[in-house]
Design a protein around this motif. Structure first.
Motif, PDB file in Angstrom:
ATOM      1  N   GLY A   1     -15.283  46.887  -6.092  1.00 44.02           N
ATOM      2  CA  GLY A   1     -16.671  46.653  -6.471  1.00 44.02           C
ATOM      3  C   GLY A   1     -16.948  45.181  -6.727  1.00 44.02           C
TER       4      GLY A   1
ATOM      5  N   LEU B   1     -17.273  43.508  -3.396  1.00 43.97           N
ATOM      6  CA  LEU B   1     -18.555  43.843  -2.768  1.00 43.97           C
ATOM      7  C   LEU B   1     -19.715  43.072  -3.393  1.00 43.97           C
ATOM      8  CD1 LEU B   1     -18.117  47.714  -2.391  1.00 43.97           C
ATOM      9  CD2 LEU B   1     -18.135  46.027  -0.546  1.00 43.97           C
TER      10      LEU B   1
ATOM     11  N   LYS C   1     -21.018  41.717   3.271  1.00 50.08           N
ATOM     12  CA  LYS C   1     -20.266  42.754   3.986  1.00 50.08           C
ATOM     13  C   LYS C   1     -19.781  42.287   5.355  1.00 50.08           C
ATOM     14  CE  LYS C   1     -24.161  45.401   5.974  1.00 50.08           C
ATOM     15  NZ  LYS C   1     -24.803  46.747   5.988  1.00 50.08           N
TER      16      LYS C   1
ATOM     17  N   PHE D   1     -23.990  54.673   6.446  1.00 50.39           N
ATOM     18  CA  PHE D   1     -23.834  54.815   4.998  1.00 50.39           C
ATOM     19  C   PHE D   1     -24.205  56.209   4.520  1.00 50.39           C
ATOM     20  CE2 PHE D   1     -25.436  54.560   0.654  1.00 50.39           C
ATOM     21  CZ  PHE D   1     -24.450  53.838   0.015  1.00 50.39           C
TER      22      PHE D   1
ATOM     23  N   TRP E   1     -18.583  49.949   7.135  1.00 53.09           N
ATOM     24  CA  TRP E   1     -18.430  48.802   6.257  1.00 53.09           C
ATOM     25  C   TRP E   1     -17.615  49.225   5.035  1.00 53.09           C
ATOM     26  CZ3 TRP E   1     -20.340  44.602   8.599  1.00 53.09           C
ATOM     27  CH2 TRP E   1     -21.400  44.756   9.495  1.00 53.09           C
TER      28      TRP E   1
ATOM     29  N   VAL F   1     -18.429  48.951   1.969  1.00 49.07           N
ATOM     30  CA  VAL F   1     -19.295  49.624   0.995  1.00 49.07           C
ATOM     31  C   VAL F   1     -19.505  51.093   1.359  1.00 49.07           C
ATOM     32  CG1 VAL F   1     -21.470  49.002   2.164  1.00 49.07           C
ATOM     33  CG2 VAL F   1     -21.451  49.454  -0.312  1.00 49.07           C
ATOM     34  N   ASP F   2     -19.456  51.410   2.654  1.00 46.23           N
ATOM     35  CA  ASP F   2     -19.635  52.802   3.096  1.00 46.23           C
ATOM     36  C   ASP F   2     -18.500  53.691   2.602  1.00 46.23           C
ATOM     37  OD1 ASP F   2     -21.771  51.748   4.482  1.00 46.23           O
ATOM     38  OD2 ASP F   2     -20.763  51.760   6.432  1.00 46.23           O
TER      39      ASP F   2
ATOM     40  N   TYR G   1     -16.508  52.938   0.144  1.00 47.34           N
ATOM     41  CA  TYR G   1     -16.527  52.846  -1.317  1.00 47.34           C
ATOM     42  C   TYR G   1     -17.392  53.966  -1.907  1.00 47.34           C
ATOM     43  CZ  TYR G   1     -17.126  50.563  -5.917  1.00 47.34           C
ATOM     44  OH  TYR G   1     -17.140  50.280  -7.264  1.00 47.34           O
ATOM     45  N   VAL G   2     -18.616  54.068  -1.430  1.00 46.08           N
ATOM     46  CA  VAL G   2     -19.536  55.090  -1.930  1.00 46.08           C
ATOM     47  C   VAL G   2     -19.098  56.481  -1.493  1.00 46.08           C
ATOM     48  CG1 VAL G   2     -21.915  55.943  -1.843  1.00 46.08           C
ATOM     49  CG2 VAL G   2     -21.471  53.482  -2.059  1.00 46.08           C
TER      50      VAL G   2
END
Length: 224
Positions: free
Chosen positions: A23, A26, A31, A132, A178, A180-181, A183-184
């Motif tokens: 986090g 990020l 990204k 995402f 990515w 972040v994709d 991660y979530v």
């Protein structure tokens, strides 16, 4: 829940520390820059092979096969895995196709906006939309955290946690998502595995779930 936390606190802690670390990355790095750094490692024959096949741990089919095997051990365990996966997958589908449908995947962005070529792993088809969150990361974390919560063997718990990270990271390594994709996606999958653990192991006490698939089929034959 005390036993649950006692048996799984270290694995949840490792995951939470990883979330905080990633986090921070990020929040402080774009990204595209993150993806460039990860993509720089593509081309290593060993890593390419590992991630090319590890990504299938996040397939819905793999989750279904694991649940099928578990059905021969316990219907409760099989249903726990299936509902955790499908609940998370449904939530992800709503996000991917309705709320964030226009978020492009790395290959598309690098090809048409950044105007740079990404290194690709041979045999991997590149996708453009619905980036995402990562469905594979979600599936992997939902499945493997279910398995972590169900087993008491600490070696297996560490193995399942490692496989969850491996499958999720493969999506970014292969330029399908990515950072972040995944991660979530991992957060959604983990939360659903915890939610349905509470449902199946703290709320549901019916003995009909404490059986196996062969026994269930045998009972149905007798009824017929």
């Amino acid at each position: 829940m005390k036993n649950f936390l006692k048996q799984n606190s270290i694995y949840l802690l490792v995951y939470l520390v990883t979330l905080l670390y990633v986090g921070n990355i990020l929040l402080n790095t774009g990204k595209v820059q993150i993806h460039k750094a990860i993509n720089a490692h593509v081309g290593n024959e060993f890593l390419d092979l590992i991630f090319k096949y590890a990504t299938h741990f996040g397939d819905g089919l793999f989750a279904f096969l694991v649940a099928l095997v578990l059905a021969f051990i316990s219907i409760r365990k099989a249903m726990y895995v299936l509902l955790s996966y499908f609940g998370a997958a449904l939530f992800s589908t709503i996000m991917k196709h309705w709320l964030f449908a226009e978020i492009y995947r790395p290959h598309f962005v690098f090809q048409y906006f950044v105007r740079e070529e990404l290194k690709e792993v041979e045999g991997v088809d590149m996708l453009g939309l619905n980036s995402f969150p990562s469905g594979h990361a979600l599936s992997a974390f939902a499945l493997f955290f279910c398995l972590i919560f169900m087993t008491k063997n600490h070696f297996l718990k560490f193995l399942f946690l490692f496989l969850a990270f491996l499958a999720a990271f493969s999506r970014t390594y292969l330029s399908q998502h990515w950072l972040v994709d995944i991660y979530v996606g991992s957060i959604i999958g983990t939360l659903f595995s915890i939610l349905f653990y509470v449902v199946f192991y703290n709320r549901v006490s019916s003995q009909r779930f404490d059986t196996t698939l062969p026994k269930l089929l045998s009972k149905n034959k007798k009824i017929v």
